[in-house]
Motif scaffolding. Structure first.
Motif, PDB file in Angstrom:
ATOM      1  N   GLY A 193       2.532  32.236 -13.476  1.00  0.00           N
ATOM      2  CA  GLY A 193       1.352  31.574 -14.021  1.00  0.00           C
ATOM      3  C   GLY A 193       0.157  31.677 -13.099  1.00  0.00           C
ATOM      4  O   GLY A 193      -0.976  31.911 -13.547  1.00  0.00           O
ATOM      5  N   GLU A 194       0.386  31.534 -11.798  1.00  0.00           N
ATOM      6  CA  GLU A 194      -0.701  31.654 -10.814  1.00  0.00           C
ATOM      7  C   GLU A 194      -1.261  33.075 -10.816  1.00  0.00           C
ATOM      8  O   GLU A 194      -2.479  33.280 -10.759  1.00  0.00           O
ATOM      9  CB  GLU A 194      -0.195  31.288  -9.421  1.00  0.00           C
ATOM     10  CG  GLU A 194       0.110  29.814  -9.205  1.00  0.00           C
ATOM     11  CD  GLU A 194      -1.146  28.985  -9.008  1.00  0.00           C
ATOM     12  OE1 GLU A 194      -2.254  29.565  -8.905  1.00  0.00           O
ATOM     13  OE2 GLU A 194      -1.020  27.751  -8.945  1.00  0.00           O
ATOM     14  N   ARG A 218      -8.317  30.774  -2.402  1.00  0.00           N
ATOM     15  CA  ARG A 218      -7.293  29.867  -2.921  1.00  0.00           C
ATOM     16  C   ARG A 218      -5.956  30.283  -2.320  1.00  0.00           C
ATOM     17  O   ARG A 218      -5.494  31.411  -2.533  1.00  0.00           O
ATOM     18  CB  ARG A 218      -7.247  29.918  -4.443  1.00  0.00           C
ATOM     19  CG  ARG A 218      -6.104  29.116  -5.068  1.00  0.00           C
ATOM     20  CD  ARG A 218      -6.240  29.008  -6.579  1.00  0.00           C
ATOM     21  NE  ARG A 218      -5.030  28.524  -7.216  1.00  0.00           N
ATOM     22  CZ  ARG A 218      -4.601  27.263  -7.184  1.00  0.00           C
ATOM     23  NH1 ARG A 218      -5.312  26.347  -6.529  1.00  0.00           N
ATOM     24  NH2 ARG A 218      -3.488  26.903  -7.806  1.00  0.00           N
ATOM     25  N   VAL A 231      -1.135  35.400 -13.242  1.00  0.00           N
ATOM     26  CA  VAL A 231      -1.819  35.698 -14.505  1.00  0.00           C
ATOM     27  C   VAL A 231      -3.158  34.962 -14.572  1.00  0.00           C
ATOM     28  O   VAL A 231      -4.172  35.533 -15.011  1.00  0.00           O
ATOM     29  CB  VAL A 231      -0.924  35.320 -15.698  1.00  0.00           C
ATOM     30  CG1 VAL A 231      -1.696  35.445 -17.016  1.00  0.00           C
ATOM     31  CG2 VAL A 231       0.325  36.205 -15.736  1.00  0.00           C
ATOM     32  N   ARG A 232      -3.173  33.722 -14.127  1.00  0.00           N
ATOM     33  CA  ARG A 232      -4.413  32.933 -14.153  1.00  0.00           C
ATOM     34  C   ARG A 232      -5.484  33.581 -13.272  1.00  0.00           C
ATOM     35  O   ARG A 232      -6.653  33.691 -13.664  1.00  0.00           O
ATOM     36  CB  ARG A 232      -4.139  31.513 -13.678  1.00  0.00           C
ATOM     37  CG  ARG A 232      -5.322  30.552 -13.822  1.00  0.00           C
ATOM     38  CD  ARG A 232      -4.954  29.153 -13.378  1.00  0.00           C
ATOM     39  NE  ARG A 232      -3.766  28.677 -14.070  1.00  0.00           N
ATOM     40  CZ  ARG A 232      -2.596  28.447 -13.487  1.00  0.00           C
ATOM     41  NH1 ARG A 232      -2.448  28.662 -12.175  1.00  0.00           N
ATOM     42  NH2 ARG A 232      -1.576  28.018 -14.188  1.00  0.00           N
ATOM     43  N   ALA A 233      -5.098  34.014 -12.086  1.00  0.00           N
ATOM     44  CA  ALA A 233      -6.062  34.648 -11.185  1.00  0.00           C
ATOM     45  C   ALA A 233      -6.612  35.932 -11.802  1.00  0.00           C
ATOM     46  O   ALA A 233      -7.815  36.218 -11.707  1.00  0.00           O
ATOM     47  CB  ALA A 233      -5.402  34.943  -9.842  1.00  0.00           C
ATOM     48  N   HIS A 234      -5.739  36.699 -12.441  1.00  0.00           N
ATOM     49  CA  HIS A 234      -6.177  37.929 -13.096  1.00  0.00           C
ATOM     50  C   HIS A 234      -7.192  37.618 -14.195  1.00  0.00           C
ATOM     51  O   HIS A 234      -8.234  38.290 -14.303  1.00  0.00           O
ATOM     52  CB  HIS A 234      -4.971  38.658 -13.671  1.00  0.00           C
ATOM     53  CG  HIS A 234      -5.328  39.818 -14.549  1.00  0.00           C
ATOM     54  ND1 HIS A 234      -5.863  40.987 -14.053  1.00  0.00           N
ATOM     55  CD2 HIS A 234      -5.250  39.982 -15.895  1.00  0.00           C
ATOM     56  CE1 HIS A 234      -6.091  41.830 -15.050  1.00  0.00           C
ATOM     57  NE2 HIS A 234      -5.726  41.235 -16.185  1.00  0.00           N
ATOM     58  N   ARG A 235      -6.909  36.617 -15.005  1.00  0.00           N
ATOM     59  CA  ARG A 235      -7.816  36.263 -16.096  1.00  0.00           C
ATOM     60  C   ARG A 235      -9.157  35.740 -15.585  1.00  0.00           C
ATOM     61  O   ARG A 235     -10.180  35.872 -16.254  1.00  0.00           O
ATOM     62  CB  ARG A 235      -7.145  35.229 -17.000  1.00  0.00           C
ATOM     63  CG  ARG A 235      -6.004  35.811 -17.818  1.00  0.00           C
ATOM     64  CD  ARG A 235      -5.270  34.751 -18.614  1.00  0.00           C
ATOM     65  NE  ARG A 235      -4.211  35.341 -19.427  1.00  0.00           N
ATOM     66  CZ  ARG A 235      -3.276  34.646 -20.065  1.00  0.00           C
ATOM     67  NH1 ARG A 235      -3.267  33.313 -19.991  1.00  0.00           N
ATOM     68  NH2 ARG A 235      -2.345  35.269 -20.773  1.00  0.00           N
ATOM     69  N   ASP A 236      -9.124  35.148 -14.375  1.00  0.00           N
ATOM     70  CA  ASP A 236     -10.372  34.659 -13.776  1.00  0.00           C
ATOM     71  C   ASP A 236     -11.142  35.760 -13.064  1.00  0.00           C
ATOM     72  O   ASP A 236     -12.204  35.514 -12.481  1.00  0.00           O
ATOM     73  CB  ASP A 236     -10.071  33.524 -12.791  1.00  0.00           C
ATOM     74  CG  ASP A 236      -9.611  32.257 -13.487  1.00  0.00           C
ATOM     75  OD1 ASP A 236      -9.848  32.121 -14.705  1.00  0.00           O
ATOM     76  OD2 ASP A 236      -8.997  31.401 -12.815  1.00  0.00           O
TER      77      ASP A 236
END
Length: 249
Positions: free
Chosen positions: A64-65, A50, A67-72
């Motif tokens: 946000g990008e 990505r 944090v989102r990647a970390h959570r995924d």
């Protein structure tokens, strides 16, 4: 997972560090400053990665990008031009990741001033001439400078000064530094350092602003002012002196 703040270097794709390139090739998410990071570097990302150009994103969207990647469960390569230690806007990103509990590491890169010195074929610190380098900017269209860090104050030291984000205001730089350095002080501007379209201008404070205007340089450049730029008469460094006691090294 981990966010890696990676210094992509000054422009040439092959000036990224080996460590940075390996992390880039292993990270399924890459955020990059599209206007500054060489597109060739993106070819090092793994297939299907990505890719997010942050040129038009604000800090909230960038965070946000990440944090989102970390959570995924994805490692993230966050590419910054030059070196993250200087004028990279990394500090506020790290502060927000700390608050979100997202781990990160910093991978240094080749800074723009080092690439500019290489283009000029000059050492910026020369024995008996100059041993101090000031990295700074001016406040036009940017966050205000802290008290005591204006050019008039910094210029009193006489040290070699490297100005980022200032080439549009070369006339102002000249006006503020000339009283301290003299109109005959060597000056240089390097734009797009290390890239195929690199531009190198050499002169003095008396003529460098005019040269910048004539060359049409308005961005991606550093201004360097100081006596070491043209120093030829100086003593050899003590580092390699035959008089040095190398048994204590």
């Amino acid at each position: 997972m981990t966010v890696y703040f990676i210094g992509a270097g000054p422009g040439a794709a092959d000036l990224i560090t080996v460590r940075g390139a390996k992390l880039l090739a292993a990270s399924p998410v890459c955020l990059y400053a599209g206007s500054l990071v060489p597109r060739e570097l993106l070819a090092e990302c793994p297939p299907g990665a990505r890719l997010v150009d942050t040129a038009r994103l604000d800090l909230d969207a960038i965070t946000g990008e990440l944090v989102r990647a970390h959570r995924d469960g994805h490692d993230v390569a966050r590419l910054h031009s030059g070196d993250p230690a200087v004028f990279s806007a990394v500090a506020e990103q790290m502060r927000r990741l700390d608050a979100a509990g997202v781990p990160y590491e910093v991978v240094p890169g080749v800074p723009a001033f080092a690439a500019a010195a290489a283009a000029l074929k000059r050492e910026l610190t020369v024995p008996t001439v100059g041993q101090t380098v000031i990295l700074t900017r001016i406040a036009e269209q940017a966050t205000a400078m802290p008290p005591g860090e204006d050019l008039a104050t910094l210029g009193r030291s006489g040290a070699l000064i490297v100005l980022h984000l200032a080439v549009r205001y070369a006339d102002r730089v000249v006006a503020e530094l000339t009283p301290h350095y003299g109109a005959d002080c060597p000056a240089a501007v390097v734009a797009m350092a290390s890239r195929p379209d690199e531009i190198v201008l050499r002169g003095t404070l008396a003529d460098i602003a005019e040269a910048v205007t004539a060359a049409g340089i308005t961005r991606t450049a550093v201004i360097i002012v100081g006596r070491t730029l043209a120093a030829t008469q100086f003593r050899d460094s003590h580092l390699y002196s035959p008089e040095r006691d190398r048994h204590t090294c």
